[in-house]
Design an enzyme around this catalytic site. Structure first.
Site, mmCIF file in Angstrom:
data_model
loop_
_atom_site.group_PDB
_atom_site.id
_atom_site.type_symbol
_atom_site.label_atom_id
_atom_site.label_comp_id
_atom_site.label_asym_id
_atom_site.label_seq_id
_atom_site.Cartn_x
_atom_site.Cartn_y
_atom_site.Cartn_z
ATOM 1 N N ARG A 20 0.828 -1.212 0.000
ATOM 2 C CA ARG A 20 0.000 0.000 0.000
ATOM 3 C C ARG A 20 0.863 1.263 0.000
ATOM 4 N NH1 ARG A 20 -4.665 -1.986 3.522
ATOM 5 N NH2 ARG A 20 -5.715 -2.994 1.790
ATOM 6 N N ARG A 161 1.947 0.440 -11.651
ATOM 7 C CA ARG A 161 0.856 0.552 -10.691
ATOM 8 C C ARG A 161 -0.152 -0.587 -10.851
ATOM 9 N NH1 ARG A 161 -3.953 0.516 -7.942
ATOM 10 N NH2 ARG A 161 -4.041 2.236 -6.494
ATOM 11 N N LYS A 172 -3.131 -11.336 -0.543
ATOM 12 C CA LYS A 172 -4.478 -11.668 -0.073
ATOM 13 C C LYS A 172 -4.722 -13.178 -0.156
ATOM 14 C CE LYS A 172 -6.635 -7.184 -1.078
ATOM 15 N NZ LYS A 172 -7.401 -6.374 -2.056
ATOM 16 N N ASN A 198 -12.031 -3.248 -1.602
ATOM 17 C CA ASN A 198 -12.153 -2.556 -0.318
ATOM 18 C C ASN A 198 -12.564 -1.118 -0.629
ATOM 19 O OD1 ASN A 198 -11.761 -1.151 2.087
ATOM 20 N ND2 ASN A 198 -10.033 -2.445 2.701
ATOM 21 N N GLU A 202 -10.567 2.492 -1.506
ATOM 22 C CA GLU A 202 -10.697 3.139 -2.818
ATOM 23 C C GLU A 202 -11.098 4.608 -2.681
ATOM 24 O OE1 GLU A 202 -13.118 0.917 -5.571
ATOM 25 O OE2 GLU A 202 -12.035 -0.941 -5.148
ATOM 26 N N THR A 258 -6.314 -2.490 -12.020
ATOM 27 C CA THR A 258 -5.523 -3.171 -11.001
ATOM 28 C C THR A 258 -6.294 -4.379 -10.473
ATOM 29 O OG1 THR A 258 -4.591 -1.033 -10.361
ATOM 30 C CG2 THR A 258 -4.268 -2.845 -8.821
ATOM 31 N N GLU A 262 -5.589 -8.388 -10.580
ATOM 32 C CA GLU A 262 -5.673 -9.270 -9.411
ATOM 33 C C GLU A 262 -6.498 -10.523 -9.725
ATOM 34 O OE1 GLU A 262 -6.548 -7.402 -5.549
ATOM 35 O OE2 GLU A 262 -6.035 -5.463 -6.433
#
Lengths: 297, 297
Positions: A20, A161, A172, A198, A202, A258, A262
């Site tokens: 993060r 990014r 995760k 989440n 965001e 992003t 994932e």
């Protein structure tokens, strides 16, 4: 440099708070490069295939510069770093330096969203960011080079990014192995998407982006009532995500892309797992002598 | 984009207020790049000749990347722009695009301060800027590439800044031709230096730099009492000029080097003047078809 991610150390690289921190730091990089880019007009000619004739090359002027740039960076091992993904992976030369051994941080995968990112950047992100407050600035022939050089910097930062999503996903996955294994085995992409989302985080990202774009884009010495902002702040926020669904002029890219990275990564997470090799590597710390060169931060 | 300099138009390119606007805008560019650079430790190995073995190349790792970068930019005509100067001019390939005709803005000259700038950057500017607030961050082998890529961006921006001195000098020369001709003919470098110095403007530059470095270097969302600044603000100011002569730790470079460029340029201003050609070109505006490509802003 606490919190800075260390891709030679799996414990650091797969720590969600480190990831993060890295993503927040990358916001600055992306905004800095975008502010530099929008000094110049949109200059659409440089994105159009063969609009500028380049000997022995079929593609746009931007493609030419991006490809040449990647070839040089490949020579010095940029694309061996697990957080770097090329736009022209098939055109890269071998490094001139001996390969660098990284620990196995990610599961082997083929996820590369760069084509999609480049299209979104050219078609949507850039036109919005270049949108002048007052009038169209026209095309500046003599700025094609500077324009493309800055585009390359923007694209490389954005690519890093969105592909950091792989580290987010791996962290995760490791934290909730059973739950994700079940979702992946059932190919429940909606369920995966729900688990990795989440919304509170965001929202924080968007607030921070607006503040950063306005702060970095304004000359702090400008004491006028309505100081000129060097970049379209709404477009910077919209580049990550639309805040207001009614604001249909902009589309959102970075956050959803992003998350797509994932999901795609997780869908490949259980294929040929080779669990011993992965586990073994995960505890293997790179010695300084071997960690000779890479492009991560 | 009022005030932005237009190097295809002599009236714009030699207007002192436009030049000043460009120099102020370049401060942002330089600070952005320096903030990006100091994410990484000093990594002195990359500046040491042959410390990293590169096949068929004798020089430092930074030199290698800088040279390769300049070769690509030369292909797309960067170094034909009158405000761009290469660090390795003797190693550049010919452009792959047809040459771009600029109006004759500057008197023909051989002034190139890049070697001096590179030395100052490596020996003084960078160590000061990288100076950590708390403890030495050590060397990061895996960041050599990122480090050098950011160094190239810093050096190119700084080079552009100091060589803009030529435009400043030409504008000042044209404004006070008789006075400067006399000083130049008498080789009165001290007198020239005195004439081109504006201490009030220099002080403004330093104040602005401090404010910009602190603003752009601080996350605006950081509400802590003592927010972390990502770059050594004193070092950014010192890069341009020492504020306090008692602060002997830092030396000053950018402003004095720009002025040295001005003086050197003026000393060559009357050699082989070819006045008709210069005058003629000065009124010649570039047509869009000819102004096809360059690297200026």
């Amino acid at each position: 440099m606490e919190h800075t991610i260390d891709l030679t150390d799996p414990r650091s690289a797969l720590d969600l708070s480190n990831i993060r921190y890295q993503l927040i730091r990358l916001e600055d990089t992306i905004i800095f490069h975008l502010i530099e880019r929008v000094q110049f007009p949109l200059n659409p000619t440089i994105y159009s295939t063969n609009a500028i004739t380049i000997p022995n090359f079929c593609g746009s002027f931007l493609d030419y510069l991006l490809m040449q740039q990647e070839r040089i960076h490949a020579l010095v091992r940029r694309y061996q770093a697990p957080d770097e993904y090329a736009f022209f992976p098939e055109l890269l030369p071998s490094p001139i330096l001996a390969p660098l051994k990284y620990p196995q941080l990610l599961h082997p995968n083929t996820v590369n969203f760069n084509d999609k990112l480049k299209t979104a950047y050219i078609k949507h992100i850039l036109p919005a960011a270049c949108k002048p407050q007052v009038a169209d600035r026209g095309e500046r022939y003599e700025n094609y080079g500077s324009t493309a050089v800055n585009d390359v910097a923007c694209l490389q930062a954005l690519s890093r990014r969105i592909h950091f999503g792989k580290f987010v996903a791996e962290a995760k996955f490791l934290a909730e192995k059973e739950k994700f294994t079940d979702l992946i085995q059932r190919r429940d992409t909606k369920g995966i998407m729900r688990e990795i989302t989440n919304e509170a985080v965001e929202k924080q990202v968007l607030c921070r982006l607006e503040l950063k774009a306005r702060t970095y884009g304004t000359d702090p010495g400008d004491n006028s009532k309505d100081p000129k902002v060097k970049v379209n702040v709404d477009a910077v926020v919209a580049m990550y995500r639309v805040r207001d669904p009614l604001l249909v002029r902009f589309k959102d890219y970075v956050i959803p892309m992003t998350k797509e990275v994932e999901v795609e990564y997780l869908l490949q997470r259980l294929i040929n797992p080779a669990p011993e090799a992965v586990t073994e590597n995960r505890h293997w710390l790179l010695s300084a002598a071997e960690a000779f060169f890479s492009f991560i931060s």
